[in-house]
Structures are given as C-alpha cells and as structure tokens.
Design an enzyme around this catalytic site. Structure first.
Site, PDB file in Angstrom:
ATOM      1  N   SER A   1      31.699   8.022  50.096  1.00  0.00           N
ATOM      2  CA  SER A   1      32.131   8.957  49.559  1.00  0.00           C
ATOM      3  C   SER A   1      30.729  10.486  49.144  1.00  0.00           C
ATOM      4  CB  SER A   1      32.757   9.438  48.105  1.00  0.00           C
ATOM      5  OG  SER A   1      32.694  10.673  47.820  1.00  0.00           O
ATOM      6  N   ALA A   2      30.957  11.279  50.120  1.00  0.00           N
ATOM      7  CA  ALA A   2      30.035  12.714  50.455  1.00  0.00           C
ATOM      8  C   ALA A   2      28.939  11.646  51.769  1.00  0.00           C
ATOM      9  CB  ALA A   2      28.957  12.977  49.248  1.00  0.00           C
ATOM     10  N   SER A   3      29.166  10.932  52.263  1.00  0.00           N
ATOM     11  CA  SER A   3      28.088  10.668  53.296  1.00  0.00           C
ATOM     12  C   SER A   3      28.016  11.292  55.069  1.00  0.00           C
ATOM     13  CB  SER A   3      28.499   8.801  53.527  1.00  0.00           C
ATOM     14  OG  SER A   3      29.620   9.071  54.251  1.00  0.00           O
ATOM     15  N   GLY A   4      28.998  12.273  54.249  1.00  0.00           N
ATOM     16  CA  GLY A   4      29.111  12.928  55.692  1.00  0.00           C
ATOM     17  C   GLY A   4      30.654  13.197  56.403  1.00  0.00           C
ATOM     18  N   LYS A   5      31.223  11.844  56.537  1.00  0.00           N
ATOM     19  CA  LYS A   5      32.651  12.032  57.365  1.00  0.00           C
ATOM     20  C   LYS A   5      32.768  12.760  57.399  1.00  0.00           C
ATOM     21  CE  LYS A   5      33.965   8.881  54.140  1.00  0.00           C
ATOM     22  NZ  LYS A   5      33.443   9.590  53.488  1.00  0.00           N
ATOM     23  N   SER A   6      33.846  13.589  56.174  1.00  0.00           N
ATOM     24  CA  SER A   6      34.344  14.081  56.912  1.00  0.00           C
ATOM     25  C   SER A   6      33.952  15.631  57.159  1.00  0.00           C
ATOM     26  CB  SER A   6      35.528  15.094  55.417  1.00  0.00           C
ATOM     27  OG  SER A   6      36.522  14.668  54.808  1.00  0.00           O
TER      28      SER A   6
ATOM     29  N   GLY B   1      32.179   5.017  55.487  1.00  0.00           N
ATOM     30  CA  GLY B   1      31.457   5.443  54.788  1.00  0.00           C
ATOM     31  C   GLY B   1      30.886   5.702  53.317  1.00  0.00           C
TER      32      GLY B   1
ATOM     33  N   SER C   1      37.718   3.793  53.296  1.00  0.00           N
ATOM     34  CA  SER C   1      38.389   2.156  53.598  1.00  0.00           C
ATOM     35  C   SER C   1      37.136   1.663  53.473  1.00  0.00           C
ATOM     36  CB  SER C   1      38.071   2.148  55.294  1.00  0.00           C
ATOM     37  OG  SER C   1      37.112   3.142  55.680  1.00  0.00           O
TER      38      SER C   1
END
Length: 201
Positions: A34-39, A32, A106
């Site tokens: 950047s800043a989508s909340g993945k991490s 997703g 990615s």
C-alpha cells in the site's frame, strides 16, 4: 457450484478479434505494498497507452472494492477471493484484446500464480506480465496518503499488509520497478519499453 449451466463459446475467435482490432490482449499485474505507487503508475500508464491508440483499461484495488468485491474484507480468505475474482475479470478483459492493467497489493504468491495460470490456460495463452512496484516500508510510510500505516501501527487496522499481515514479494517478476528511486514517468517508460521490446504493442 451451479450444475445447470452451459458455457457458450463466442463465434468470434480471439485470433479474428485481434486481427480486426490490430491489438493483442494481455494483463499487466502491478503488485506492491500500500502506498508503493501502483495506482498512480497504473493510471499514468493507462493514459499513455490510450494516447498510443491502444485499448487499455485499469482495474484498481480500492475501486473494485466499491462494487464487484464490496462483500469482501481483508482476512486471508477474503484476500484470496478478491484476487481470484480479479484474475477472472482480467482474463476476460485480456481475451477481448484489451491491455488490462491491474493495481492490487495481491500479497500472496499463490494467489498471483492463480492469476498467471488462468491466463496461461486461455486458448491461445494470454500474456501475464507481473510488475513489482517495489517500495520500502519506510518510503510507503512517508507517502501514506490515507494514513493507513499510522493506524495499523496503532492497532486500529487489523491484518494490514507489511505491518500485521505478510507481503510475499515476487521472486522473478517480468518487470521490477524500484519505486523508491523511480519517478512515475520513468516507470511508465520502463513498462512501455518492455511492451515494445516483446512486440506486445
């Protein structure tokens, strides 16, 4: 490529390792913007799986660039190599029967397909579960904890995904998280329910 090397197969088969540890290896590939909340989701998911007594390990995009991939930039070629390396590492982790959780932008479909194909080529094939953390540009800009979107729009960051570089969204991810509307807790629940439903845990 080196030619004076030989692959040494292990004496412990995947099946034996899986039976002894009572766990199947797999990769949850969070993708997703950047800043989508993945991490954040990946971190919470890792903790939840560990509380379920499952061996789980998180590979994070930013963290990996401090070590394994610190020699790479953000050009299309470097992004491709970044994901190729992570695909190899996640396959190794999954083959050890670890539940591997990756959180990488990615952005290119072809690179994510390389990761999927590596898992499929393993004997036995390892489950590769693509999780699309789908947040709008507007929502990502609101969150933007590192101020990257503002810098990208000001031209301070070149080739920034979603602004000056493309993001190719998954067409058929195994799991789709509407990150604009879904809490971290609910995202973890959705992913866990998928794993239970498909008898991965």
């Amino acid at each position: 490529m080196a030619t004076n090397i030989t692959f040494h197969p292990g004496h412990v088969s995947y099946e034996e390792r899986s039976s002894l540890l009572s766990q199947r290896g797999l990769t949850l590939w969070l993708t997703g913007l950047s800043a989508s909340g993945k991490s954040t989701i990946a971190t919470a998911l890792e903790q939840h799986l560990l509380h379920l007594k499952k061996s789980a390990y998180r590979l994070d995009g930013d963290n990996i660039r401090f070590g394994l991939n610190k020699d790479l930039g953000f050009s299309p070629k470097d992004r491709e190599e970044n994901i190729r390396r992570i695909a190899e590492v996640s396959t190794l982790f999954a083959s050890s029967t670890t539940i591997t959780i990756t959180s990488f932008i990615s952005p290119y479909k072809a690179d994510r397909q390389v990761a999927r194909d590596l898992h499929a080529a393993h004997s036995p094939a390892l489950p590769f579960i693509e999780v699309f953390v789908d947040a709008s540009i507007e929502e990502c800009e609101k969150r933007d904890p590192k101020g990257l979107y503002k810098k990208a729009k000001a031209g301070e960051i070149k080739e920034f995904t979603g602004i000056s570089a493309p993001y190719e969204a998954p067409e058929k991810p195994e799991i789709h998280i509407d990150a604009d509307k879904t809490s971290v807790e609910d995202a973890v629940r959705i992913i866990t329910e998928y794993l239970l439903e498909h008898k991965y845990i």
